[in-house]
Design a protein around this motif. Structure first.
Motif, short mmCIF file in Angstrom:
data_model
loop_
_atom_site.label_atom_id
_atom_site.label_comp_id
_atom_site.label_asym_id
_atom_site.label_seq_id
_atom_site.Cartn_x
_atom_site.Cartn_y
_atom_site.Cartn_z
N VAL A 4 2.98 4.76 2.71
CA VAL A 4 2.00 4.13 3.61
C VAL A 4 1.01 5.63 2.34
CG1 VAL A 4 0.31 3.24 4.30
CG2 VAL A 4 2.69 2.93 4.51
N ARG A 5 0.49 5.22 1.53
CA ARG A 5 -0.94 6.34 1.18
C ARG A 5 -1.66 5.45 0.67
NH1 ARG A 5 1.97 11.27 -2.07
NH2 ARG A 5 3.52 10.90 -0.93
N PRO A 6 -2.70 6.17 0.98
CA PRO A 6 -4.04 5.70 0.26
C PRO A 6 -4.45 4.90 -1.38
CG PRO A 6 -5.00 7.49 1.39
CD PRO A 6 -2.91 7.73 0.42
N ASN A 7 -5.06 3.95 -1.49
CA ASN A 7 -4.94 3.20 -2.95
C ASN A 7 -6.70 3.34 -3.16
OD1 ASN A 7 -5.32 1.11 -5.27
ND2 ASN A 7 -4.23 -0.16 -4.40
N GLY A 8 -5.92 4.60 -4.14
CA GLY A 8 -7.69 5.24 -4.52
C GLY A 8 -8.53 6.26 -3.73
N ALA A 9 -9.40 6.33 -4.22
CA ALA A 9 -10.46 7.21 -3.39
C ALA A 9 -10.97 6.21 -1.98
CB ALA A 9 -11.13 8.05 -4.10
N THR A 10 -10.86 4.96 -1.54
CA THR A 10 -11.19 4.03 -1.39
C THR A 10 -11.23 4.51 0.28
OG1 THR A 10 -9.36 2.59 -1.12
CG2 THR A 10 -11.14 2.33 -2.06
N GLY A 11 -10.32 5.27 0.27
CA GLY A 11 -10.04 6.23 1.89
C GLY A 11 -9.09 4.93 2.84
N ALA A 12 -9.88 5.20 3.95
CA ALA A 12 -8.95 4.36 4.65
C ALA A 12 -9.37 2.77 5.13
CB ALA A 12 -10.19 4.77 6.23
N LEU A 13 -9.64 2.64 3.73
CA LEU A 13 -9.86 0.99 3.02
C LEU A 13 -8.74 0.12 2.85
CD1 LEU A 13 -12.16 -0.58 4.81
CD2 LEU A 13 -13.07 -0.16 2.65
N PHE A 14 -8.42 0.63 2.41
CA PHE A 14 -7.41 0.29 1.32
C PHE A 14 -6.16 1.52 1.31
CE2 PHE A 14 -11.37 -1.39 -0.38
CZ PHE A 14 -10.53 -2.38 -0.62
N ALA A 15 -5.12 0.82 1.37
CA ALA A 15 -3.77 1.36 1.21
C ALA A 15 -2.01 0.52 0.69
CB ALA A 15 -2.53 2.02 3.13
N ASP A 16 -1.53 1.67 -0.29
CA ASP A 16 -0.53 1.56 -1.16
C ASP A 16 0.81 0.96 0.06
OD1 ASP A 16 -1.23 -0.28 -3.71
OD2 ASP A 16 -1.03 1.91 -4.22
N LEU A 17 1.57 0.32 0.16
CA LEU A 17 2.53 0.18 1.20
C LEU A 17 3.76 0.36 0.25
CD1 LEU A 17 0.59 -1.15 3.29
CD2 LEU A 17 2.72 -1.13 4.38
N THR A 18 5.11 1.21 0.44
CA THR A 18 5.95 1.21 -0.77
C THR A 18 7.22 1.46 -0.09
OG1 THR A 18 4.81 2.39 -2.21
CG2 THR A 18 7.37 2.68 -2.63
N ILE A 19 8.01 0.51 -0.37
CA ILE A 19 9.60 0.41 0.86
C ILE A 19 10.63 0.45 -0.45
CG2 ILE A 19 11.73 -1.19 1.97
CD1 ILE A 19 8.95 -1.72 4.36
N ARG A 20 11.12 1.69 -0.31
CA ARG A 20 12.33 1.57 -1.27
C ARG A 20 12.12 0.99 -2.56
NH1 ARG A 20 17.57 -2.00 2.18
NH2 ARG A 20 17.39 -0.73 3.37
N GLY A 21 11.09 1.45 -2.85
CA GLY A 21 10.56 1.76 -4.27
C GLY A 21 9.43 0.78 -4.80
N GLN A 22 9.86 0.34 -3.59
CA GLN A 22 8.65 -1.39 -4.57
C GLN A 22 7.83 -1.31 -3.87
OE1 GLN A 22 10.44 -5.27 -4.29
NE2 GLN A 22 12.34 -4.53 -3.52
N SER A 23 6.99 -0.82 -4.79
CA SER A 23 4.93 -0.94 -3.80
C SER A 23 4.20 -1.75 -3.96
CB SER A 23 3.63 -0.10 -4.62
OG SER A 23 4.68 1.31 -4.60
N SER A 24 4.03 -2.16 -2.60
CA SER A 24 2.50 -3.63 -2.10
C SER A 24 1.88 -3.94 -3.40
CB SER A 24 1.68 -2.56 -1.11
OG SER A 24 1.09 -1.98 -1.13
N GLY A 25 0.79 -2.86 -4.43
CA GLY A 25 0.37 -3.08 -5.37
C GLY A 25 -0.60 -4.14 -4.76
N PHE A 26 -0.41 -5.22 -5.04
CA PHE A 26 -2.58 -5.64 -5.51
C PHE A 26 -2.85 -5.71 -4.46
CE2 PHE A 26 0.94 -6.84 -8.77
CZ PHE A 26 0.00 -6.29 -9.46
N LEU A 27 -4.62 -5.66 -3.98
CA LEU A 27 -5.72 -6.07 -2.93
C LEU A 27 -6.61 -7.23 -3.10
CD1 LEU A 27 -6.12 -2.64 -1.56
CD2 LEU A 27 -4.78 -3.86 -0.80
N THR A 28 -6.52 -7.81 -3.96
CA THR A 28 -7.40 -8.50 -4.19
C THR A 28 -6.60 -10.03 -3.86
OG1 THR A 28 -6.60 -8.69 -7.11
CG2 THR A 28 -8.59 -7.59 -5.82
#
Length: 755
Positions: free
Chosen positions: A123-147
């Motif tokens: 789980v990592r911040p998605n870009g510079a948006t800090g605590a507001l958005f996150a990318d989740l990755t399980i076994r190489g598959q990233s959560s991706g899109f927030l829109t």
């Protein structure tokens, strides 16, 4: 997103390539060899090497604890991974589960922290948006899109209700009973957009038997002051109860805004201010009927993360290199300070009714959330991102058993409706890609388990999903609609030769729904599909003094949704498309040891190898770039170690000592084609390790009616490691590479009083 320069939310291809040196041995354990036939995709030498690495780690590793710190004879970890309550050791699914107490003892307080304890989960911040958005990755598959025009690859559920967007995931855990991370496609029971896996969060339920609760207060570094209060009140003994709670979080920023060597704004960056309120009502007049209503409100008001640019672009007009030697000085150029604010309201109700030998379950949920953030990269530019959406969802299930409980069955249906707006503006260029969207989904499913022989079970499941999407520009008259459907299925066999050992093999297929490109609304992107093959075992060893669970997996990934440059646009614009196919394989293991009373050790290890099989991309000028065999995402290596010791100092005092070490491998932000035009090291985020520790003292009784309390002294990143949590690298304007700064060393004291 709309403009390729709006790189803060572009999900680029990433992977981590550093390796962890592991001692090799030739163990006598042979359970891992059950997969040799299924894993025929690998050479025997490679499979044997992986097997030896997993077992060597299990036999030699130091420390980790998940749901409990001690593996006792009667220890049972109950999970709901298959939407029924089961012992985690009896579930033929790769699961990591832990309690809120275990997370707190490890010095972890945010939802995103669970990735540090979970192999092959990031789980990592998605870009510079800090605590507001996150990318989740399980076994190489990233959560991706927030829109709203597209979906994620990792599902999130809270008390059975879906959370479709990964906002506010870097926020504090509050009155949580347990968290479960399910790996691999979970489409049969959890629906679309769970090809990577699912995170289940279960909050603490009201107790109808007795009054109780707790108060907790924390002070720490950077003027940290946190307060939590939870009260449980029976309304009618053993029939109804209400549980109410509030949490307030404050921490000053550990960074400062500025640019260059000398220019500082004096404005704090990476501060933390949150309010969290939760209420839950349980009515259970008898064993055959219950209603649980949950509601929570969460508000965030803080600056963005510390964002540093590794190089200038366009003479500093588009990006300005961060040259200040203070690691915690981040981009802050404009009159308006960077910020990240959000609020969300969640309401869900679960009704259960026993009908003969079956149980009917209804889960109704509603979520309203809004967010707004301003991110700066250079004196001339800023990005304004926001979302305002609401989600209604309804699930109905009927589950039961027959044939002397040899057949366990369930059928169900699901419906959801999501609508809202996405704000995406590139200030300084006058570019606006804001849209509104509507998504409507329905599905039907069944999953059944049959015991064909003593200790042998077969499980099969299937789900059909139909979805409609509409996306319209808020700037132009562009509008488009699309419909998608898909099948998810599962087949597995598990064998329990004796009570402490479970062997299983499974094949499952899931899909992420199609999308409408936000930048070019006329473009429709088809769903992506993942077929996963997995073998694993779960075991309690040495009279249940040790617990070792491990799994090997191999996934075929097709029609992958990725952003790429549009060479026909006069400005660098990204488009969403079905990019390529990929192969993902790896392993994971978790170990717990309890060699003596009060002493426990454990560890986790995860390895994921993920790369494109074939991918011909284009750069902003329209040149063909061969990205085949480039990594697609997720950490390659992760591991964690943990040790805890508890002892009675007297009849009234109990001392606990705990240490945790977490390692996250190198992350590749760009493949060789982009790395060639960047400076050395700009295409990767380096690996890092963090050490946390805690000393806690439990006072059992102060005398009188006051009872006891617990005092804990804790530290995070106690070695004061300077590290980057994530970054973005683009080949625009001669190359742009940016990084988000991780948190420095912090100390705190926490006092908890239960009543």
């Amino acid at each position: 997103m709309l403009v390729s320069y709006n790189f803060w939310l572009i999900n680029l291809i990433h992977d981590r390539t550093s390796s962890v040196p592991l001692p090799l041995c030739q163990p006598e354990l042979t359970v891992l060899l059950i997969g040799e036939g299924l894993m025929a995709h690998f050479s025997k030498e490679r499979l044997a090497g992986l097997s030896r690495s997993v077992i060597a780690f299990a036999l030699a590793s130091g420390a980790f604890a998940t749901s409990t710190e001690v593996v006792a004879q009667d220890d049972v970890i109950v999970v709901t991974a298959r939407k029924i309550e089961e012992n985690i050791q009896d579930v033929p699914v790769a699961i990591t589960a832990f309690s809120g107490e275990a997370l707190e003892n490890a010095g972890l307080t945010e939802f995103a922290d669970i990735a540090l304890l979970t192999p092959n989960f990031d789980v990592r911040p998605n870009g510079a948006t800090g605590a507001l958005f996150a990318d989740l990755t399980i076994r190489g598959q990233s959560s991706g899109f927030l829109t709203l025009n597209a979906d994620q690859a990792v599902g999130i559920n809270i008390n059975g209700a879906p959370i479709t967007r990964g906002t506010s995931l870097f926020t504090n855990l509050f009155d949580v009973e347990r968290i479960e991370v399910l790996k691999g496609p979970q489409g049969t029971l959890f629906g679309k957009n769970t090809t990577g896996g699912v995170v289940n969060v279960v909050t603490t339920a009201p107790d109808t038997a007795s009054f109780g609760g707790y108060a907790e207060f924390t002070v720490g570094s950077f003027d940290r002051t946190d307060a939590e209060l939870v009260v449980n009140v029976p309304l009618s003994t053993n029939v109804a109860a209400v549980r109410l709670g509030a949490a307030l979080t404050h921490r000053d920023g550990f960074g400062e805004g500025g640019s260059g060597l000398d220019t500082l704004t004096g404005r704090q960056l990476a501060d933390d201010d949150e309010m969290f309120f939760r209420g839950s009502v349980l009515v259970a007049p008898g064993p055959s009927f219950s209603i649980r209503l949950n509601a929570d409100y969460h508000e965030i008001d803080e600056s963005t993360s510390i964002f540093r640019s590794l190089r200038s672009a366009g003479g500093g007009f588009l990006a300005l290199e961060s040259t200040n030697p203070d690691f915690y000085v981040g981009n802050d150029f404009r009159v308006e300070a960077p910020f990240a604010v959000s609020d969300e309201l969640n309401i869900n109700a679960t009704v259960e009714l026993e009908i003969g030998n079956a149980t009917a379950t209804s889960i109704t949920s509603y979520r309203d959330q809004s967010s707004d953030t301003l991110v700066q990269s250079a004196p001339s530019t800023a990005v304004r991102l926001g979302q305002d959406s609401d989600l209604f969802a309804q699930e109905l299930r009927l589950a039961g058993s027959t044939q002397d409980d040899r057949l366990v069955w369930k059928i169900g249906a699901f419906y959801s409706e999501e609508k809202g707006v996405d704000i995406d503006r590139l200030i300084g260029f006058g570019l606006d890609s804001s849209t509104e969207a509507e998504n409507e989904t329905w599905s039907v499913f069944t999953q059944n388990t049959f015991q064909v022989a003593p200790g042998v079970r077969l499980t099969g499941g299937v789900r059909y999903t139909d979805e409609k999407r509409r996306v319209a520009s808020l700037v132009t008259a562009a509008e488009n609609e699309a419909s998608f459907d898909g099948w998810s299925w599962l087949g597995s066999i598990d064998y329990q030769p004796n009570d402490p050992l479970l062997l299983y093999a499974s094949v499952s297929r899931g899909f992420r729904s199609g999308a409408i490109d936000q930048d070019n609304i006329s473009t429709i992107v088809q769903p992506e599909f993942v077929t996963n093959y997995e073998i694993g075992f779960k075991s309690d060893l040495f009279g249940r003094l040790a617990r070792l669970n491990a799994a090997l997996f191999y996934s075929d990934y097709t029609d992958i949704q990725r952003t790429a440059f549009d060479p026909d646009s006069p400005i660098p614009v990204t488009v969403l498309r079905n990019a390529a196919e990929a192969t993902i394989w790896g392993f994971e293991a978790e170990l717990q040891l309890a060699p003596a009373e009060g002493l426990s050790f454990g560890g986790t290890l995860g390895y994921t190898n993920s790369e494109f099989d074939e991918f011909l991309d284009q750069d902003a000028a329209g040149n063909i770039i061969d990205r085949s065999e480039e990594p697609i995402g997720g950490p390659e290596w992760q591991f964690s170690l943990n040790a805890r010791y508890e002892t009675d100092l007297s009849d009234n005092l109990r001392l606990g000592l705990q240490a945790n070490y977490f390692y996250i491998g190198e992350e590749e932000l760009a493949g060789p084609s982009l790395a060639a035009i960047l400076r050395p090291g700009e295409a990767v985020v380096d690996d890092y390790g963090l050490l946390n520790a805690q000393i806690d003292l439990e006072i059992l009784d102060f005398g009188g009616d006051f009872g006891g309390a617990e005092i804990a002294l804790f530290g995070s990143n106690i070695l004061d490691k300077e590290y980057f949590t994530s970054g973005i690298a683009l080949g625009l304007f001669g190359g742009i590479s940016n990084r988000l700064v991780g948190e420095p060393r912090q100390w705190g004291i926490r006092v908890t009083k239960e009543f």
